[in-house]
Design an enzyme around this catalytic site. Structure first.
Site, PDB file in Angstrom:
ATOM      1  N   CYS A   1       0.820  -1.218   0.000  1.00 54.85           N
ATOM      2  CA  CYS A   1       0.000   0.000   0.000  1.00 54.85           C
ATOM      3  C   CYS A   1       0.850   1.264   0.000  1.00 54.85           C
ATOM      4  O   CYS A   1       0.341   2.350  -0.231  1.00 54.85           O
ATOM      5  CB  CYS A   1      -0.964  -0.003   1.182  1.00 54.85           C
ATOM      6  SG  CYS A   1      -0.181   0.257   2.792  1.00 54.85           S
TER       7      CYS A   1
ATOM      8  N   HIS B   1      -2.537  11.630  15.498  1.00 59.65           N
ATOM      9  CA  HIS B   1      -2.983  10.838  14.351  1.00 59.65           C
ATOM     10  C   HIS B   1      -1.801  10.013  13.840  1.00 59.65           C
ATOM     11  O   HIS B   1      -0.707  10.527  13.631  1.00 59.65           O
ATOM     12  CB  HIS B   1      -3.482  11.769  13.245  1.00 59.65           C
ATOM     13  CG  HIS B   1      -3.798  11.071  11.962  1.00 59.65           C
ATOM     14  ND1 HIS B   1      -4.950  10.338  11.782  1.00 59.65           N
ATOM     15  CD2 HIS B   1      -3.110  10.990  10.805  1.00 59.65           C
ATOM     16  CE1 HIS B   1      -4.953   9.839  10.552  1.00 59.65           C
ATOM     17  NE2 HIS B   1      -3.834  10.221   9.935  1.00 59.65           N
TER      18      HIS B   1
ATOM     19  N   HIS C   1      -4.622   4.783   9.640  1.00 60.64           N
ATOM     20  CA  HIS C   1      -5.929   4.110   9.670  1.00 60.64           C
ATOM     21  C   HIS C   1      -5.744   2.606   9.783  1.00 60.64           C
ATOM     22  O   HIS C   1      -4.676   2.083   9.452  1.00 60.64           O
ATOM     23  CB  HIS C   1      -6.729   4.446   8.398  1.00 60.64           C
ATOM     24  CG  HIS C   1      -7.110   5.885   8.323  1.00 60.64           C
ATOM     25  ND1 HIS C   1      -6.283   6.829   7.747  1.00 60.64           N
ATOM     26  CD2 HIS C   1      -8.208   6.542   8.764  1.00 60.64           C
ATOM     27  CE1 HIS C   1      -6.872   8.016   7.847  1.00 60.64           C
ATOM     28  NE2 HIS C   1      -8.040   7.874   8.443  1.00 60.64           N
TER      29      HIS C   1
ATOM     30  N   ASP D   1      -8.310  -5.879   6.087  1.00 60.46           N
ATOM     31  CA  ASP D   1      -7.814  -6.709   4.994  1.00 60.46           C
ATOM     32  C   ASP D   1      -6.365  -7.163   5.229  1.00 60.46           C
ATOM     33  O   ASP D   1      -5.610  -7.388   4.300  1.00 60.46           O
ATOM     34  CB  ASP D   1      -7.919  -5.963   3.658  1.00 60.46           C
ATOM     35  CG  ASP D   1      -7.124  -4.660   3.643  1.00 60.46           C
ATOM     36  OD1 ASP D   1      -6.496  -4.311   4.664  1.00 60.46           O
ATOM     37  OD2 ASP D   1      -7.130  -3.985   2.593  1.00 60.46           O
TER      38      ASP D   1
ATOM     39  N   ARG E   1      -4.956  -4.495   9.115  1.00 60.43           N
ATOM     40  CA  ARG E   1      -3.825  -3.800   8.492  1.00 60.43           C
ATOM     41  C   ARG E   1      -3.798  -2.378   9.038  1.00 60.43           C
ATOM     42  O   ARG E   1      -4.614  -1.534   8.685  1.00 60.43           O
ATOM     43  CB  ARG E   1      -3.963  -3.766   6.967  1.00 60.43           C
ATOM     44  CG  ARG E   1      -2.878  -2.919   6.280  1.00 60.43           C
ATOM     45  CD  ARG E   1      -2.927  -2.999   4.757  1.00 60.43           C
ATOM     46  NE  ARG E   1      -4.235  -2.709   4.199  1.00 60.43           N
ATOM     47  CZ  ARG E   1      -4.610  -1.526   3.698  1.00 60.43           C
ATOM     48  NH1 ARG E   1      -3.769  -0.529   3.669  1.00 60.43           N
ATOM     49  NH2 ARG E   1      -5.823  -1.373   3.203  1.00 60.43           N
TER      50      ARG E   1
ATOM     51  N   CYS F   1      -2.276   0.863   8.746  1.00 59.00           N
ATOM     52  CA  CYS F   1      -1.576   1.597   7.698  1.00 59.00           C
ATOM     53  C   CYS F   1      -1.130   2.921   8.331  1.00 59.00           C
ATOM     54  O   CYS F   1      -1.952   3.804   8.584  1.00 59.00           O
ATOM     55  CB  CYS F   1      -2.542   1.811   6.544  1.00 59.00           C
ATOM     56  SG  CYS F   1      -1.804   2.479   5.081  1.00 59.00           S
TER      57      CYS F   1
END
Length: 160
Positions: free
Chosen positions: A80, A117, A120, A124, A132, A134
């Site tokens: 990704c 932050h 996310h 999957d 996951r 990310c």
């Protein structure tokens, strides 16, 4: 975070007390790129972060407060473009918030100590969690494992 930069009085790998600073206070202690991700919920471009394809063994910490977030044993190649993990170091390492920005329904991942932050989480990912995480490289600090830690992890993995 850059070597030699002052990380602020709140930065610690062992202090678990919650950090509650104003955005102005964060702006004084964080580099602009970290502030953008941590406090303004920014994101870095895919395939550009320093950890997206790193295979080093060690621990990833919040670049804002130093809180332990992920270990390299939970990192996997997701293609990704961002560092991806299937689980945090501990349940309290991260917290979650709904994110309905940009016309999407996602789950935001925040540091469990300072609420910065991070990125996310998606459903999957690989076993054992199917998740996951990310995460933006900019909001991660990395500490390489010592040789003893590496040997322990390898022996533990062999027993599984």
């Amino acid at each position: 975070m850059e070597e030699g930069k002052k990380k602020g009085d709140v930065y610690s790998h062992s202090d678990t007390s919650k950090v509650n600073l104003t955005d102005d206070e964060w702006k004084k202690i964080l580099p602009p790129e970290v502030y953008n991700i941590a406090r303004e919920k920014g994101t870095e471009w895919a395939f550009t972060g320093k950890y997206w394809n790193s295979n080093e063994k060690g621990t990833y910490y919040c670049a804002a407060c130093g809180h332990p977030l992920f270990v390299s044993n939970a990192k996997f190649e997701s293609s990704c473009g961002w560092p991806s993990f299937f689980e945090p170091v501990a349940k309290a390492s991260v917290i979650y918030a709904p994110d309905n920005s940009h016309g999407m329904h996602r789950t935001e991942v925040l540091c469990g100590r300072c609420r910065s932050h991070l990125g996310h989480v998606f459903d999957d990912g690989p076993p054992p969690t199917g998740l996951r995480y990310c995460i933006n490289s900019v909001i991660l600090d990395f500490e390489q494992a010592t040789e003893a830690d590496k040997q322990y992890s390898e022996k533990r993995k062999e027993k599984e």
